[in-house]
Structures are given as C-alpha cells and as structure tokens.
Scaffold this active site. Structure first.
Site: not given
Lengths: 387, 387
Positions: B85, B208, B330, B334
């Site tokens: 990531c 998430c 959020k 992402h």
C-alpha cells in the site's frame, strides 16, 4: 554534479532449478546473505528487490520490507522494482544511480523469482504479463508465441537458417557445463536444437530459456562503503534503462531492438568507452532470436548476422567476443526477475578472477543486457576491473 | 555531496471510484497527462509507476514501459516500484532521491490501481499479499482481520472507546464533501460509524478505507527543469522510506509504528524542520486504528490518544493540526498503489493554493505518510511552499 565511483563489493547466488524445498523468501535471503558476507557494514543503506511475478508465483508482494525483516534489517528502506524480465537489471540500475549520485553509500540488490510452484500454463500466463493484456494476452498470444512470430519474420526477412539460429543455444550450453549455479550443465549440438520439440514455430524447446527458481544478489558500494572490505571490487562504469514502443505491432521495425540499442549507447557514453573495449557480454537470450537481435542492436553483428556470427564462432568461448560465460538464459537459466542480477553477478565474478573454470582470462570490461518483454525495456550496464 | 533542490511542478488526478469504463492504462495515462500539462519539457528523464497488484487486478505487469509507450515517450527509462500500500509513496521516494542527488533533472511519478475489476474476495486476497503468505495469508488472516486484531488490542490495552475510534473517519468524510476527486463526498457521524456493518471485530465498515480505481501523478523537477514552467511549485524538503519487523507477531510492541516513527524522524531531519512546523498532515488511515497509531508514531498524539485527540477536534479542519484535507484513505479513497501519490498531490495543491474549498489557508509545511502492510513499510515526505 559530482559523481561517486560505484563498485560491486560482493555477490551471492543460489543454484537455479526446481527448488521445491526453498520458498521465495528463502531464496532471496540466501542470495542476500551471500552478498553481505564479509561486508564491513552490517546493513546496506537501502535494499532493492527485482522480481516480476511473486503475486502469481507465491501469492506474495511487499518483498522489500519482507526481505529486509527476514535479514534482520528492519528499519532499512526497501522496495521492489519490476520491469518484467528486466526487473533484476532495472532494480540494479535504480540502485546504481542512487549510489553513483551520492544519495546512498551502499545498496543491496536482490533478484528473485519462484516459477516452479506454478503449473506450466500458469507460467505462460505470468510471462504474458510482460506484454499488453488487452491487445496480446487476451487474444491468446503467449510470450513464446510472440517470439515465435518474431523469429519467423527474422528468418524469412534476413535469410537466417535453422542451423544458424541454433548457434547461440549451443554456445550457452557449452559454457554452462562448468558453471556451478547453472540449471542445465550439459553441452548440446545444433542437431539437438533443430530436432527438439516445437514450442512456437519456428522456435523449438532448445531455442527457449527454461523455467526455474533462483535468486542472485549484488552489494553496490561507493568508496566510503568499500573501505575496509576485504572482498574484491568490480567497478560499475555506466548503466542505463531504455524503453521501446511497448508491443511488437506498434514498432516501425520489429527487428530493431531500439531499447537495447539506446541503453547500450547511453551506458557506454557514461563509461566513456567504445563498444570494442568489451571483452565479453552477458546478453538476454530468453529465446535464440532475442539473443541474435540483441547482438545486432548492440552493433556487434550486422543486421541478420547475430546467429550467423555465433555459428562462425565469434561469440564462443575463445572467440572474438565471448557471450553468456556461465550459460546465459538458455543454460544458466532464467528465473525471470532474478536474471538481470545473475548476469551482473557473473560479470563481477569474471572481472575479479573468481569465475573458476569459466574464467575469461584477462577480461577488463564487460556489458550486461537484460530485456523486459520483447525489448520493451532494456537495462544495460558496463563493468570494469577496479583500479 | 551537493544537493539539488527538488520540487513538484504539477500533478494530475483521476476521480476515485468504480471506473468500469477506464483500463489500468487509461487511468495511468490520464493522471500522467495531467501532470505533464504545461511542462516546458515534453518528456521527463525517467518514469516511476507505483502499483501494488496489477498482476491480479488487470493481468498486467511491466507498467513502466507500457505507460511510457502509451504516453508517446518510448525511449524514456521507466520502472514500476512496489511496496504494497506504500507503493505510491515509495515510487515517489526513489524518484525524489534521484532528483535531489542530481541523477535526474525530472521524474514523472504515477500511482495507479485497478481494484474494482476484482470480486471482493479477490480484493482480500490481493491485499493480503502485503503480509506474509506463509504465516498469515495461508492461515486465513485477511488484511482486515489483522487490523481488527490490532484495533482490539489497541482499544483494550489503552482504553480507547468505540466513539473515539470513529473520530478519524468522521474527519475524513467531512473533508471529502468538497473534494472533487474523492470517492465518498458525504459527511458522517460517529453514530453512523459505530452502527455500520461489522467487518473484522471491532472494525466496522466505516473504519475501513473503501475499494476503488484511481491514478495520481506528480512531476518532480530540479531548478533546471523547473525554469520556464508557468506552473506553481511546491518544494520537497525531505523524504524517507523505513521498514518494521514485517509481520505484527514479530514485533516487540505492536502499537509502535516504528517504520513511520523512523521515516518521519529522518524526513524531518533532511528538511531541517521540527514536527511543530507542519501545518497539516496526510496520514495513512487505511483503517481508523492505523490513522490513530500513525499520529502517535509521528509524536502528535501521546500513546493511546490518536483517536481521542481527533475526537477533541485537534485534527479537524480548523483544528490545531488538520489531517487528510481531501478526505484521507477513508473518504477520498484508497486505490492502493496510487494512494501515496494522491497524498503528495494533495499536499502540492494545498501548498500552491489550488485546493479550492479544501484550502488550508496560509499552510507553509506539510507531511505525507504512506504505509505498506501494517506499518511494515512507511514512506514519509515533507513539503513546503517554494521560496
């Protein structure tokens, strides 16, 4: 801009083959430990991992941090660099430019690939990711198929014979016989190549690099980081990545490996050397035709003469300009993302007189050429004996 | 070693979301063209593509050469950089260090990820590659599960409440309302977070980051390459990648985001700035708990107080130190390998007064923090207004 000198201080290699008992991480760690052995500094300033398809080969990404941690080097910056089959050479190039520019004193470059945990058709799928998914892969053109089309075109257009095409694989296998880390240590004849199983017409089994697991590592250092090392140094004199129109069908001339041509020219210019200075080459013969076109792009053979010159002995051990001194991709093996680092490690072994029975006596300079896709990327480096 | 100044000269962003009509390459090209628009030089010296899982998301690797070719820049050196990531931030870091050290005059950094062509369980599998396949993935621990365990430990160990944990997502969503490129432009309340679907106890849906497609690009230049540009510059003052023990279970203290702590310290030191100089932060809140632990690792909140301080208003728009000014992971979204470049592009927009309704008035300095795995890698950069 002031430049640092950059050297390879040491290398680590695993044998190449069906390494069922070693994981991707095991291989990376084994090669890395080999390269760090004897280093006066316990940790490099940064780690670069060259790898193409660990996602498919081992359900794993994030190899930079993973390898750093497994080596007890958590904290050390670490990334993976990917450029298909030129991942290893490209990772080395990024690291080399950072050391040369003074941004890092040292860098550990690891090339690693785990291919044999995949089924053969999965390997084809993984390799096909080097080419456009939408315009090539999804219409069924595997990587071998594309190279087959290229080989047919090469042979028809430039009157290259089957026997000529077989010459580079024959040289490779001859050189691998005494190479401890090579996957296939057995000599072959042109007849063996010519009657081997057809893979992608006209390419036969022995025109194609094999599938294998393996890892290679090289420790790059500048003068500061080299001081105190008892290991032999080879100097990195130049290095460049270049690219071509991505897919074969986009190119004006499919037989011009432009990425290799440009990268070699720029790397030589950085080194301040002429092509004639090279004493041996490690070229990317993923397929026999690719080896031939690479030698032509580097200017050592005229158009259409790469395989022909090989057949005439020019590139053999003891010839005018030996290539693939430990067997090249065809016989040393081609664990994709690791291959470029194997080539570089082999150049290091030669230029520090550690090549054993494969030693090219008195070699002063060498070039390594690592291709991604069908010359979509090419990473070329020039090495010399350390003064 | 002499250093060049390094600037961002321009950025390009795609909106984030379900971009069914755009391929991985379309996204990369769109962002890249945005970043190159108005550049006095038609080509950068090198292209770096940050991406995590194009192999799974688009059956594609070799994004460097592919993107270069699609941009009409065949010949230009190009590689992909991967660090899970943190791929985007890591690609930027490699490019930045090369520009800063004088090895390149300019570099185009593109972050891109195509996630929505995968089924949800395939996305879980792709994200799980950020962690050890053999010790985590293969025993069934998804990335959300690992973060769930971490969140439970964090809450129990340091007495963090559900309402506190909800504070960072609430800030993110509030900031995204006016952000054109954000995936979710809708404000939420702590109650909405607390009653949303359970994903991995105690993490709920709104703890998430979402799944989305997107690409961002930034053009890095030195003084030479900046001259003649009419676009506004932001200066890159420092930047560092660091790593942590790879897996959570290997760490002495799971609540210490060591990679972020070390990378932030080193980046500040390169910039010659104290933490108090930052006017806003872009932090990696892939999960609410990760945002909180990141703020603690950077020293802005005491241990256990990251979410608590967020709830008290410290990190909100108009608070002492605003975070995630366009919505963070959020709410902005992402798209994994692109996220780090989105953060950097957002810092650029702020520091060149191009943030529109999201503008943090008078901001002089900012930090971006991009995490791979659960802080296994962290790439931190410090930016300032160009003098």
């Amino acid at each position: 801009m002031a430049r640092s000198k950059a050297y390879i201080a040491s290398v680590g290699l695993t044998g190449i083959g069906d390494l069922w008992d070693k994981s991707l991480l095991d291989l990376a760690v084994e090669a890395a430990r080999g390269a760090m052995k004897g280093s006066p500094r316990k940790k490099p300033d940064q780690i670069f991992v060259g790898n193409m398809f660990s996602a498919l080969g081992a359900s794993q990404e994030h190899l930079g941090a993973m390898t750093a941690s497994a080596l007890g080097m958590a904290g050390t910056p670490a990334v993976k660099v990917e450029a298909a089959c030129s991942s290893g050479g490209s990772a080395f190039n990024v690291a080399y430019n950072l050391v040369r520019a003074g941004a890092l004193d040292s860098a550990l470059v690891i090339g690693v690939e785990k291919m044999r945990d995949l089924e053969p058709e999965e390997v084809s799928q993984a390799l096909a990711m080097a080419e456009s998914a939408e315009y090539t892969q999804f219409v069924g053109a595997t990587f071998a198929a594309l190279n087959g089309l290229l080989a047919r075109y090469y042979m028809e257009e430039l009157n290259v014979t089957r026997d000529e095409l077989s010459a580079i694989p024959v040289i490779d296998h001859a050189n691998a016989v005494t190479a401890a880390h090579a996957q296939f240590r057995k000599a072959i004849t042109p007849e063996v190549v010519g009657r081997s199983q057809m893979i992608a017409d006209p390419l036969r089994l022995f025109d194609c690099a094999p599938v294998g697991d393996g890892a290679a590592a090289a420790l790059l250092v500048n003068d500061d980081a080299a001081s105190g090392s008892k290991r032999k140094l080879a100097e990195v004199l130049g290095g460049k990545i270049s690219t071509n129109e991505f897919s074969l069908y986009e190119r004006e001339d499919m037989l011009d490996f432009k990425a290799t041509r440009l990268a070699f020219k720029d790397a030589l210019s950085m080194a301040g050397l002429s092509p004639g200075k090279m004493n041996f080459l490690e070229v990317h013969d993923a397929f026999s035709v690719v080896g031939a076109l690479s030698l032509e792009a580097m200017g050592y053979s005229k158009r259409g003469n790469g395989s022909r010159d090989a057949k005439a002995g020019k590139y053999a051990r003891g010839g005018e300009l030996p290539i693939n001194t430990f067997g090249g991709l065809k016989a040393r093996g081609h664990p994709v993302g690791a291959t470029g680092v194997y080539q570089i490690a082999e150049a290091y072994l030669q230029l520090t007189d550690q090549a054993g029975k494969n030693q090219i006596e008195g070699a002063e300079y060498a070039a390594t050429q690592n291709v991604g896709g069908v010359d979509s990327t090419s990473a070329v480096h020039i090495f010399g004996r350390a003064a």
